[in-house]
Design a protein around this motif. Structure first.
Motif, PDB file in Angstrom:
ATOM      1  N   UNK A 431      23.048  10.220 -16.553  1.00  0.00           N
ATOM      2  CA  UNK A 431      22.041  10.521 -15.530  1.00  0.00           C
ATOM      3  C   UNK A 431      20.689  10.728 -16.203  1.00  0.00           C
ATOM      4  N   UNK A 432      20.097   9.613 -16.684  1.00  0.00           N
ATOM      5  CA  UNK A 432      18.816   9.670 -17.383  1.00  0.00           C
ATOM      6  C   UNK A 432      17.691   9.497 -16.365  1.00  0.00           C
ATOM      7  N   UNK A 433      16.692  10.391 -16.362  1.00  0.00           N
ATOM      8  CA  UNK A 433      15.605  10.304 -15.376  1.00  0.00           C
ATOM      9  C   UNK A 433      14.870   8.968 -15.452  1.00  0.00           C
ATOM     10  N   UNK A 434      14.424   8.481 -14.297  1.00  0.00           N
ATOM     11  CA  UNK A 434      13.654   7.249 -14.224  1.00  0.00           C
ATOM     12  C   UNK A 434      12.215   7.565 -13.822  1.00  0.00           C
ATOM     13  N   UNK A 435      11.282   6.889 -14.483  1.00  0.00           N
ATOM     14  CA  UNK A 435       9.868   7.099 -14.164  1.00  0.00           C
ATOM     15  C   UNK A 435       9.407   6.041 -13.169  1.00  0.00           C
ATOM     16  N   UNK A 436       8.568   6.453 -12.222  1.00  0.00           N
ATOM     17  CA  UNK A 436       7.986   5.505 -11.268  1.00  0.00           C
ATOM     18  C   UNK A 436       6.472   5.516 -11.412  1.00  0.00           C
ATOM     19  N   UNK A 437       5.905   4.323 -11.555  1.00  0.00           N
ATOM     20  CA  UNK A 437       4.458   4.186 -11.720  1.00  0.00           C
ATOM     21  C   UNK A 437       3.841   3.902 -10.355  1.00  0.00           C
ATOM     22  N   UNK A 438       2.891   4.729  -9.954  1.00  0.00           N
ATOM     23  CA  UNK A 438       2.208   4.548  -8.668  1.00  0.00           C
ATOM     24  C   UNK A 438       0.778   4.076  -8.926  1.00  0.00           C
ATOM     25  N   UNK A 439       0.422   2.972  -8.272  1.00  0.00           N
ATOM     26  CA  UNK A 439      -0.884   2.361  -8.468  1.00  0.00           C
ATOM     27  C   UNK A 439      -1.817   2.672  -7.313  1.00  0.00           C
ATOM     28  N   UNK A 440      -3.097   2.732  -7.625  1.00  0.00           N
ATOM     29  CA  UNK A 440      -4.112   2.896  -6.595  1.00  0.00           C
ATOM     30  C   UNK A 440      -4.514   1.552  -6.018  1.00  0.00           C
ATOM     31  N   UNK A 441      -5.418   1.571  -5.051  1.00  0.00           N
ATOM     32  CA  UNK A 441      -5.858   0.329  -4.412  1.00  0.00           C
ATOM     33  C   UNK A 441      -6.532  -0.624  -5.396  1.00  0.00           C
ATOM     34  N   UNK A 442      -7.129  -0.060  -6.447  1.00  0.00           N
ATOM     35  CA  UNK A 442      -7.816  -0.898  -7.430  1.00  0.00           C
ATOM     36  C   UNK A 442      -6.888  -1.388  -8.534  1.00  0.00           C
ATOM     37  N   UNK A 443      -5.576  -1.085  -8.414  1.00  0.00           N
ATOM     38  CA  UNK A 443      -4.607  -1.568  -9.380  1.00  0.00           C
ATOM     39  C   UNK A 443      -4.422  -0.698 -10.597  1.00  0.00           C
ATOM     40  N   UNK A 444      -5.197   0.380 -10.717  1.00  0.00           N
ATOM     41  CA  UNK A 444      -5.037   1.280 -11.858  1.00  0.00           C
ATOM     42  C   UNK A 444      -3.938   2.300 -11.569  1.00  0.00           C
ATOM     43  N   UNK A 445      -3.391   2.866 -12.638  1.00  0.00           N
ATOM     44  CA  UNK A 445      -2.300   3.821 -12.493  1.00  0.00           C
ATOM     45  C   UNK A 445      -2.846   5.159 -12.005  1.00  0.00           C
ATOM     46  N   UNK A 446      -2.373   5.599 -10.837  1.00  0.00           N
ATOM     47  CA  UNK A 446      -2.790   6.896 -10.305  1.00  0.00           C
ATOM     48  C   UNK A 446      -1.943   8.018 -10.886  1.00  0.00           C
ATOM     49  N   UNK A 447      -0.628   7.793 -10.939  1.00  0.00           N
ATOM     50  CA  UNK A 447       0.253   8.816 -11.484  1.00  0.00           C
ATOM     51  C   UNK A 447       1.585   8.202 -11.873  1.00  0.00           C
ATOM     52  N   UNK A 448       2.278   8.911 -12.750  1.00  0.00           N
ATOM     53  CA  UNK A 448       3.629   8.532 -13.159  1.00  0.00           C
ATOM     54  C   UNK A 448       4.527   9.723 -12.873  1.00  0.00           C
ATOM     55  N   UNK A 449       5.534   9.499 -12.055  1.00  0.00           N
ATOM     56  CA  UNK A 449       6.397  10.602 -11.641  1.00  0.00           C
ATOM     57  C   UNK A 449       7.850  10.295 -11.989  1.00  0.00           C
ATOM     58  N   UNK A 450       8.609  11.339 -12.197  1.00  0.00           N
ATOM     59  CA  UNK A 450      10.044  11.202 -12.437  1.00  0.00           C
ATOM     60  C   UNK A 450      10.774  11.202 -11.100  1.00  0.00           C
ATOM     61  N   UNK A 451      11.589  10.192 -10.872  1.00  0.00           N
ATOM     62  CA  UNK A 451      12.293  10.043  -9.597  1.00  0.00           C
ATOM     63  C   UNK A 451      13.682  10.661  -9.708  1.00  0.00           C
ATOM     64  N   UNK A 452      13.943  11.731  -8.975  1.00  0.00           N
ATOM     65  CA  UNK A 452      15.272  12.356  -9.031  1.00  0.00           C
ATOM     66  C   UNK A 452      16.282  11.548  -8.215  1.00  0.00           C
TER      67      UNK A 452
END
Length: 741
Positions: A431-452
Motif C-alpha cells: 500500500x504505497x501512497x500515490x501522488x497526483x499532480x494537479x495543473x492550473x489553467x495555464x498548464x503549470x503545476x498548482x499542487x501535488x497531493x497524496x491520494x489515499x
C-alpha cells in the motif's frame, strides 16, 4: 512432413482452401526438415503454391517472420532459421551513455551491446545478434548481424544550430545519437525550439543519422510541451487516420434495436459504475445481491468487441496503440472518443452492450460458479470513489440514488469476504501512497497531493480481480488462444540483494528459491510499525518482476493466483479486447480450433502489448518527472523532510515526504569523509567517522539544483538533523525561474 501445406479451416465457416498459405509453424517445420537455407521460389514450389498472388502472399509472410526474428534472409535472398545460425532476436534498449542491451524474444537474460554496436541502432529497434562471449561483468555480449525493424520513424527533441549546422538532440534519454538536419530540411525551426524530426537515414557504423524537421512544437516553456515531447519521443500514435474516424462515426450515438437482440436484458438491474472524479470512459459496472449463504455478483464490461471487428481499421489502430496513455494534462486513447467516451462507455441512464461475468461467491470469499454471457444494460448511477466511501462511512450524499444503496452495502460486505480470502491465499499487499499532480489553467503545476486509497477503491479492485480470474479460468478450460496477465517469481539475484538487506535489519527472510507471496506479506507485517516501512516496501516492490502478457499461463505471483487475465478494461487495453473475443467465440458456440487467432499470433500480440505498456509507462513517468521538476524549480534553497529510498555507490536518493518527489544527494555532498557502499546492507558508511546513510533513514534536505534538461533534482543534506519546517527558506537563498526546458 509433407511438402504440401497442411489444410487449414477458414476461421469463419470451416471452408477448405485448395492451396492454403502455410502458417508460421509450418514454414519453420519445413525449414528444419530441409536443413538448409531456401529462396522464396523454392519454398513456393515445395508447398505446391502457384501464381504471382500466392508468391506475393508468401513473401509477405516470410517478411513478417523476418521482422519477428524467427528467420533471417541472407545476402543470396535465401531464408534461414535463426536458431540454426545460433542467432538471437529481440528489442534494443538504449542507454544515455551510448551502450545498450537487447531484450531477447526467448525471455533469456538481456544481451549487452557495446557503444560500437549501438552506432547503428536506436532504442526500440528490433535486431538479430550473435552472442560473441561475455563482458568483464559476466554478461552475454553480442554483435549485431541484422536490423530487422526500426522502432520509430520520427523523434522529438531540441533543435540546435551550431556553426550553420542543424542538429536535433532527441529528448528520449535512451537515444545517444544526434540527428543531423541537412540544409533546407529545418522546417524554419529556430535555435532552441522543440521539434519533431522524421528520420531520413538511420545511423550506420560510419555515418550519423539524418532527418528533416516535420513539425515545430514550440518554445521549451510552452504549455503542455512536456507531454508533446513524450508522445513524439516514444512514438505514441496521437493522430487518428481518416478511415478509423470514418468507421467510428458510422456507429452513431445510440445502440440500434438490431444489436440488442439475442442478449440477456439486465436493464432493470441497478448496475452502477464507480470511478475517479475525472474519469470519462467507464469500462465496468457492478451489482451485488445476497444469494444463499453468499452473494451473486455481476461484473458487466463494455462490449468493445461488438464494435471493433478483427482486422478492421479500428482494430489495426488499436493494435498500433495497444493502450490508452494517461498524462496529467490529457489522455491519448486507444479508441476514438466516439467509442471510448460514447457508445462503449457505460454512461448512466442509456442502453449499452456488455459482456457479463456472473459469479456465485461463498461466505469464504471464493467463487464457486461463474458464467459469461452477452448482455444489455443500463447503468443506474455513475459514482465516484469519494461518494461511495462517504456513503459507506455513514453519509448519504444526494448523488447516491436510493436504488443503489442496498447494492453498495452488499458490495462492501462481499469485499470484506474477498479481502479475507486474499489474505488467506497470501497476495502481496503493498500500500504505497500515490501522488497526483494537479495543473492550473495555464498548464503549470498548482499542487501535488497524496491520494489515499479507501474501501471504495479496494471494493472495485477485488470485483475486477474476481472477474479477471474467471476469465483466465475460462480460457484455460476451453484451451483457446488468449493472453494471460502473468507475473513471474522475483529474479533470484535481485531478491538475494533484497534478502541480504532485510537480514541486516534482523528480519526473517526466505531463500530466493523458496520465496512465496505469503512470505512477502509476513515481512510487510514485521515492518509495518517501523519508521522505514515505506522505504522497505519500495525496496520489496523493486525486487519484483514486471507483469507481462503472454499465451503461456504461469500464474500471477503478486496476487498469489494460478491463473489471471485482463478482462475488465477493453476500452483502454488491447489484451482485454482479445480476451473478450476469445470468450465471445466460445459463448457463441465456436471451438478453439476455429478461433481467429492461434498460439503463434497470440504470442506475437502479447509481446506487442507488453511493449506498448512499457512505452506508455516510460512516457508518463518522464512527463511526471518533468512536472515535478517544474514544481520544484522555484523552491531552490528551501528545506524539506525526506526519507532515503535508494542507496548507491555515488549517493542516496531521497523522497520528499510531502510531495513524493525524489532527488539525489550526491556522495560528495555528505559530511566530510570517504564513504563506502555496502550493497548487502544498502548503506553508505564513512571511513573515518563511521556515519551511516541507510535505506529508510529520515533526512532533512535542501533543494540545491533543478535541471529541467535531465529532469533531475539535486539535494544537499542539512547539517541540522532536526525536522525542518516544510518549505522554510534559507536567508538570502532562492532562484529566478529558468527556462522550463
Amino acid at each position: 512432413m509433407s511438402k504440401k501445406a497442411k489444410t487449414n479451416d477458414d476461421a469463419k465457416g470451416g471452408k477448405k482452401y485448395q492451396h492454403p498459405l502455410p502458417d508460421r509453424n509450418a514454414v519453420l517445420e519445413y525449414l528444419r526438415e530441409v536443413g538448409k537455407p531456401r529462396p522464396a521460389d523454392a519454398i513456393l514450389k515445395d508447398f505446391n503454391l502457384k501464381g504471382q498472388r500466392m508468391r506475393a502472399l508468401l513473401v509477405e509472410k516470410l517478411d513478417k517472420m523476418v521482422r519477428a526474428g524467427q528467420i533471417i534472409e541472407n545476402r543470396r535472398g535465401e531464408y534461414c532459421l535463426t536458431e540454426k545460425l545460433q542467432l538471437v532476436a529481440g528489442t534494443v534498449i538504449g542507454h544515455a551513455d551510448g551502450f545498450g542491451f537487447m531484450r531477447r524474444d526467448d525471455g533469456a537474460d538481456d544481451v549487452y551491446l557495446s557503444a560500437r554496436e549501438m552506432q547503428r541502432l536506436f532504442d526500440g529497434d528490433r535486431a538479430v545478434v550473435k552472442v560473441t562471449g561475455k563482458d568483464r561483468r559476466g554478461r552475454e555480449e553480442g554483435r549485431v548481424v541484422e536490423v530487422l525493424e526500426r522502432g520509430f520513424r520520427e523523434t522529438a527533441g531540441q533543435f540546435i544550430r551550431e556553426r550553420g549546422i542543424g542538429i536535433v538532440i532527441p529528448d528520449n534519454p535512451k537515444i545517444a545519437h544526434r540527428i543531423l538536419v541537412p540544409a533546407g530540411e529545418d522546417g524554419s525551426a529556430k535555435h532552441g525550439q522543440i521539434v519533431v524530426a522524421e528520420i531520413l537515414d538511420y545511423p550506420s557504423g560510419n555515418e550519423q543519422a539524418t532527418g528533416r524537421v516535420v513539425r515545430v512544437l514550440g518554445a521549451p516553456d510552452k504549455k503542455g510541451i512536456a507531454t508533446d515531447l513524450a508522445i513524439h519521443a516514444h512514438s505514441i500514435p496521437n493522430v487518428w487516420p481518416k478511415n478509423v474516424t470514418d468507421q467510428a462515426g458510422k456507429f452513431g450515438s445510440s445502440v440500434p434495436a438490431a444489436a440488442k437482440k439475442g442478449r440477456e436484458d439486465l436493464r432493470d438491474i441497478p448496475l452502477l459504475t464507480i470511478d475517479g472524479a475525472d474519469a470519462r470512459d467507464f469500462d465496468d459496472a457492478v451489482y451485488c445481491e445476497p444469494s444463499g449463504k453468499g452473494w451473486r455478483l455481476l461484473v458487466a464490461i463494455a462490449d468493445v468487441a461488438h464494435y471493433v471487428d478483427v482486422h478492421s481499421p479500428l482494430d489495426k489502430e488499436a493494435i498500433r496503440r495497444g493502450t490508452s496513455v494517461y498524462f496529467a494534462d490529457r489522455v491519448v486513447p486507444m479508441l476514438p472518443e466516439a467509442l471510448s467516451n460514447g457508445l462503449c462507455s457505460l454512461n448512466p441512464k442509456v442502453d449499452r452492450l456488455c459482456m457479463v461475468c456472473e459469479m456465485r461467491v461463498g461466505a469464504d470469499g471464493k467463487v464457486s460458479k461463474s458464467r459469461f454471457f452477452e448482455g444489455l444494460m443500463r447503468s443506474h448511477a455513475r459514482l465516484t470513489y469519494t461518494e461511495v466511501s462517504g456513503f459507506l462511512s455513514g453519509e448519504t450524499p444526494k448523488s447516491v440514488p436510493a436504488v443503489v444503496h442496498e447494492p453498495i452495502q452488499h458490495l462492501h460486505d462481499l469485499y470484506q469476504a474477498f479481502a479475507n480470502n486474499r489474505n488467506r491465499r497470501g497476495a502481496i499487499e503493498l500500500d504505497i501512497p500515490q501522488a497526483r499532480i494537479e495543473l492550473g489553467d495555464d498548464g503549470t503545476v498548482e499542487k501535488i497531493i497524496t491520494v489515499p486509497r479507501n474501501d471504495a477503491h479496494r471494493l472495485i479492485e477485488e470485483c475486477m480481480i474476481a472477474a479477471n480470474v474467471q476469465a483466465a479460468k475460462f480460457l484455460r478450460k476451453h484451451k483457446i488462444a488468449g493472453l494471460y496477465r502473468v507475473h513471474a517469481k522475483p529474479d533470484p539475484e535481485r531478491f538475494e540483494d533484497l534478502r541480504q538487506y532485510l537480514l541486516s535489519l534482523g528480519l526473517q527472510v526466505p531463500h530466493p528459491d523458496h520465496v512465496e507471496p505469503r512470505q512477502f506479506n509476513k515481512l510487510l507485517q514485521q515492518v509495518k510499525d517501523r519508521p522505514d516501512s515505506q522505504a522497505i516496501s519500495m525496496a520489496m516492490l523493486r525486487s519484483l518482476k514486471h507483469a507481462e502478457y503472454t499465451p503461456e499461463n504461469i500464474g500471477h505471483f503478486g496476487l498469489a493466483l494460478d491463473a489471471y487475465a485482463h478482462f475488465t478494461s477493453p476500452i483502454r487495453r488491447y489484451p482485454d479486447l482479445l480476451v473478450h473475443r476469445a470468450i465471445r467465440h466460445i459463448v457463441r458456440g465456436g471451438k478453439a480450433g476455429n478461433h481467429d487467432y492461434d498460439r503463434a499470433a497470440m504470442d506475437h500480440l502479447g509481446q506487442v502489448c507488453s511493449a506498448h505498456e512499457r512505452c506508455a509507462e516510460d512516457a508518463t513517468r518522464e512527463v511526471e518527472a518533468w512536472l515535478k521538476c517544474e514544481f520544484m524549480e522555484d523552491k531552490v534553497g528551501e528545506t524539506f523532510a525526506g526519507v532515503i529510498t535508494g542507496v548507491t555507490n555515488f549517493g542516496v536518493f531521497v523522497q520528499l515526504s510531502e510531495f513524493q518527489i525524489d532527488g539525489l544527494v550526491h556522495v560528495t555532498s555528505l559530511k566530510n569523509d570517504y564513504y563506502q557502499f555496502d550493497a548487502s546492507r544498502l548503506e553508505l558508511v564513512g571511513d573515518r567517522g563511521g556515519k551511516r546513510y541507510r535505506l529508510g533513514d529520515a533526512m532533512s534536505v535542501q533543494v540545491q539544483r533543478v535541471d529541467m534538461e535531465s529532469k533531475r533534482i539535486d539535494f544537499r543534506p542539512m547539517e541540522d538533523e532536526s525536522e525542518p519546517q516544510t518549505g522554510r527558506k534559507r536567508a538570502g537563498s532562492g532562484s529566478k525561474r529558468r527556462s522550463k526546458r
